[in-house]
Design an enzyme around this catalytic site. Sequence first.
Site, PDB file in Angstrom:
ATOM      1  N   HIS A 308     -37.146 -37.047 -17.087  1.00  0.00           N
ATOM      2  CA  HIS A 308     -36.889 -38.215 -17.926  1.00  0.00           C
ATOM      3  C   HIS A 308     -35.709 -38.977 -17.340  1.00  0.00           C
ATOM      4  O   HIS A 308     -34.762 -38.363 -16.859  1.00  0.00           O
ATOM      5  CB  HIS A 308     -36.558 -37.776 -19.360  1.00  0.00           C
ATOM      6  CG  HIS A 308     -36.707 -38.881 -20.343  1.00  0.00           C
ATOM      7  ND1 HIS A 308     -35.712 -39.820 -20.561  1.00  0.00           N
ATOM      8  CD2 HIS A 308     -37.752 -39.232 -21.145  1.00  0.00           C
ATOM      9  CE1 HIS A 308     -36.143 -40.683 -21.456  1.00  0.00           C
ATOM     10  NE2 HIS A 308     -37.374 -40.359 -21.823  1.00  0.00           N
ATOM     11  N   ASP A 366     -43.964 -35.617 -23.892  1.00  0.00           N
ATOM     12  CA  ASP A 366     -45.390 -35.676 -23.584  1.00  0.00           C
ATOM     13  C   ASP A 366     -45.974 -34.336 -23.170  1.00  0.00           C
ATOM     14  O   ASP A 366     -47.193 -34.166 -23.172  1.00  0.00           O
ATOM     15  CB  ASP A 366     -45.649 -36.709 -22.471  1.00  0.00           C
ATOM     16  CG  ASP A 366     -45.412 -38.118 -22.977  1.00  0.00           C
ATOM     17  OD1 ASP A 366     -45.784 -38.379 -24.135  1.00  0.00           O
ATOM     18  OD2 ASP A 366     -44.846 -38.935 -22.241  1.00  0.00           O
TER      19      ASP A 366
HETATM   20  N1  CMC Z   1     -42.396 -33.848 -10.979  1.00  0.00           N
HETATM   21  C1  CMC Z   1     -41.868 -33.649  -9.756  1.00  0.00           C
HETATM   22  N2  CMC Z   1     -40.754 -34.265  -9.306  1.00  0.00           N
HETATM   23  C2  CMC Z   1     -40.161 -35.125 -10.136  1.00  0.00           C
HETATM   24  C3  CMC Z   1     -40.661 -35.408 -11.416  1.00  0.00           C
HETATM   25  C4  CMC Z   1     -41.814 -34.714 -11.828  1.00  0.00           C
HETATM   26  N3  CMC Z   1     -42.333 -34.909 -13.046  1.00  0.00           N
HETATM   27  N4  CMC Z   1     -39.884 -36.327 -12.010  1.00  0.00           N
HETATM   28  C5  CMC Z   1     -38.935 -36.631 -11.121  1.00  0.00           C
HETATM   29  N5  CMC Z   1     -39.073 -35.919  -9.994  1.00  0.00           N
HETATM   30  C6  CMC Z   1     -38.218 -35.920  -8.810  1.00  0.00           C
HETATM   31  C7  CMC Z   1     -38.393 -37.181  -7.993  1.00  0.00           C
HETATM   32  O1  CMC Z   1     -39.390 -37.021  -7.020  1.00  0.00           O
HETATM   33  C8  CMC Z   1     -37.012 -37.349  -7.395  1.00  0.00           C
HETATM   34  O2  CMC Z   1     -36.869 -36.393  -6.363  1.00  0.00           O
HETATM   35  P1  CMC Z   1     -35.962 -36.738  -5.049  1.00  0.00           P
HETATM   36  O3  CMC Z   1     -34.562 -36.891  -5.588  1.00  0.00           O
HETATM   37  O4  CMC Z   1     -36.168 -35.586  -4.150  1.00  0.00           O
HETATM   38  O5  CMC Z   1     -36.514 -38.036  -4.502  1.00  0.00           O
HETATM   39  C9  CMC Z   1     -36.088 -36.916  -8.539  1.00  0.00           C
HETATM   40  O6  CMC Z   1     -36.855 -35.962  -9.300  1.00  0.00           O
HETATM   41  C10 CMC Z   1     -35.623 -38.044  -9.430  1.00  0.00           C
HETATM   42  O7  CMC Z   1     -36.786 -38.734  -9.870  1.00  0.00           O
HETATM   43  P2  CMC Z   1     -36.855 -40.254 -10.218  1.00  0.00           P
HETATM   44  O8  CMC Z   1     -38.251 -40.755  -9.995  1.00  0.00           O
HETATM   45  O9  CMC Z   1     -35.732 -40.983  -9.575  1.00  0.00           O
HETATM   46  O10 CMC Z   1     -36.580 -40.239 -11.749  1.00  0.00           O
HETATM   47  P3  CMC Z   1     -36.781 -41.435 -12.735  1.00  0.00           P
HETATM   48  O11 CMC Z   1     -35.680 -41.363 -13.708  1.00  0.00           O
HETATM   49  O12 CMC Z   1     -36.934 -42.711 -11.990  1.00  0.00           O
HETATM   50  O13 CMC Z   1     -38.198 -41.128 -13.413  1.00  0.00           O
HETATM   51  C11 CMC Z   1     -39.826 -40.271 -14.885  1.00  0.00           C
HETATM   52  C12 CMC Z   1     -38.337 -40.606 -14.692  1.00  0.00           C
HETATM   53  C13 CMC Z   1     -40.059 -39.860 -16.348  1.00  0.00           C
HETATM   54  C14 CMC Z   1     -40.665 -41.520 -14.611  1.00  0.00           C
HETATM   55  C15 CMC Z   1     -40.205 -39.117 -13.926  1.00  0.00           C
HETATM   56  O14 CMC Z   1     -39.448 -37.967 -14.213  1.00  0.00           O
HETATM   57  C16 CMC Z   1     -41.691 -38.806 -13.956  1.00  0.00           C
HETATM   58  O15 CMC Z   1     -42.461 -39.441 -13.235  1.00  0.00           O
HETATM   59  N6  CMC Z   1     -42.135 -37.806 -14.806  1.00  0.00           N
HETATM   60  C17 CMC Z   1     -43.561 -37.538 -14.940  1.00  0.00           C
HETATM   61  C18 CMC Z   1     -44.192 -38.557 -15.879  1.00  0.00           C
HETATM   62  C19 CMC Z   1     -43.807 -38.303 -17.322  1.00  0.00           C
HETATM   63  O16 CMC Z   1     -43.857 -37.192 -17.823  1.00  0.00           O
HETATM   64  N7  CMC Z   1     -43.436 -39.406 -18.020  1.00  0.00           N
HETATM   65  C20 CMC Z   1     -43.111 -39.372 -19.451  1.00  0.00           C
HETATM   66  C21 CMC Z   1     -41.666 -39.673 -19.722  1.00  0.00           C
HETATM   67  S1  CMC Z   1     -41.157 -39.236 -21.396  1.00  0.00           S
HETATM   68  C22 CMC Z   1     -42.031 -40.302 -22.433  1.00  0.00           C
HETATM   69  C23 CMC Z   1     -41.675 -41.728 -22.258  1.00  0.00           C
HETATM   70  O17 CMC Z   1     -40.541 -42.112 -22.495  1.00  0.00           O
HETATM   71  O18 CMC Z   1     -42.567 -42.478 -21.857  1.00  0.00           O
END
Ligand code: CMC
Length: 443
Positions: A308, A366
């Site tokens: 998140h 989720d």
């Molecule tokens: N699985 C594997 N790796 C992950 C995941 C994941 N679910 N989420 C983040 N990472 C890794 C990402 O690859 C990055 O790694 P590195 O530093 O090596 O490049 C690091 O963690 C930071 O990720 P980020 O993409 O910069 O994080 P963000 O804050 O931009 O994204 C997120 C947040 C929720 C979009 C992401 O964690 C994600 O894609 N999660 C899966 C989708 C999900 O469950 N979404 C629902 C969110 S909660 C409900 C809502 O509010 O909608």
Amino acid sequence: MSSVALLKFDNKELALPVITGTEGETAINMSCLRADTGAITFDEGYGNTGSCRSEVTFIDGEKGILRYRGYPIEQLAERSGFVETAYLVIYGDLPKPYERAQFGRLLSDNAALREGMARFIQNFPRDTHPMAVLSASLNALVAYYPHLASNNHQHDLEHFDEAAAIAISKVRTIAAHTYRVRVGKPFNYPRPNFGYCENFLHLMFSEPYNEYIAKGEVAQALNLFLLLHADHEQNCSTSTVKMVASAGANLFASIAAGVCALWGPLHGGANAAVIEMLRHIHDDGDDGTKFIASAKDGKGHRLMGFGHRVYRNYDPRAKIIKQSFYDALASLGIKDDPLLNIAMKLEQAALHDDYFISRKLYPNVDFYSGLLMRAIGIPVDLFTVMFAIGRMPGWIAQWHEVAANPKGRIYRPRQIYTGHAKRDYVPMHERIEAARQEAGLSK
Ligand code: CMC
């Protein structure tokens, strides 16, 4: 803490005001930066950007705290219900008994769709995605209530109570009608004597020969699911609602845009993506090990329902929904669910894996909400619509903050341009000649 932050740039020193929120969170006010220095802030993905002041929801992602209007989510989950919480989120305080009764009446009075709206939903091809139907329907609603969509905020605010009730109540009817079209069954009419969730389940599952009376635990689980989604401060869909509202758009245009933002798998679409992921793991004969390895290889697979932007700790909503899921399973007599077994293994493996620990990736709302929806009989392609029903109070409250702010400005971020430097127009005959030369056809 100092009330100014000093910034040195290009031989200039700027004293930037520091803003402090109710809970001590701080921001450096950069709004004079461009005028004073010619530079802008750069924060791709807005990870450090405060886009507004808001009184609706407080989150401390490090500590795993979520409060609506100051009330901890744990207390609301235990003691309140979705309709009362919706009132709290929208109007800022828990309702007095007569306010609660009046709000309930407004919801009841506005539950049914006009025949034209029902036909509008019926005319979509059966396999249209429910989020597309929902967004289109919310926009189309104003055809029946033109006085709610003047696109003049002052005028729209005079009808705010009616607009809010229509949005909250009809979103549920639109969702249920969409489902009935998908399964080729006739619509049900809302029952004024049913509560919000019982009515939704009746609209979804009653048959002419067999009225669906929801089990108490099922209606309660749905109530909790909606309450937990009621608001979540400036997330992607809410920021979209506010962005659209900032241009002066009416509530319905703004929330229809919010639905589109929510649809994405990184946001609300994740609840359906979790189930698809679990099915994929199951069909692959994997126990989750292979999938976890692929989620760590940097090739773009993600463990859906994990991570998140704001929570760097267990999402407090996930903790609550997990318990409710187990309660729902027990009351429905579901003992063995292969997808649940995979989910439990996946969660444990990720919670003990260095990759997830070092990036502070925990289960989010989720991860378990999809399993809960599935257990109470909601089809997977309706999961994100369920999220939208729950999020409606938050979108409405946040739209109101924009509409009621007399000093509000249109949301208009800037950019750093990285395209071509200035170049001159090339006439078509010169481009044809250049292409001929490239292809070796030139004389
Ligand atoms: N699985 C594997 N790796 C992950 C995941 C994941 N679910 N989420 C983040 N990472 C890794 C990402 O690859 C990055 O790694 P590195 O530093 O090596 O490049 C690091 O963690 C930071 O990720 P980020 O993409 O910069 O994080 P963000 O804050 O931009 O994204 C997120 C947040 C929720 C979009 C992401 O964690 C994600 O894609 N999660 C899966 C989708 C999900 O469950 N979404 C629902 C969110 S909660 C409900 C809502 O509010 O909608």
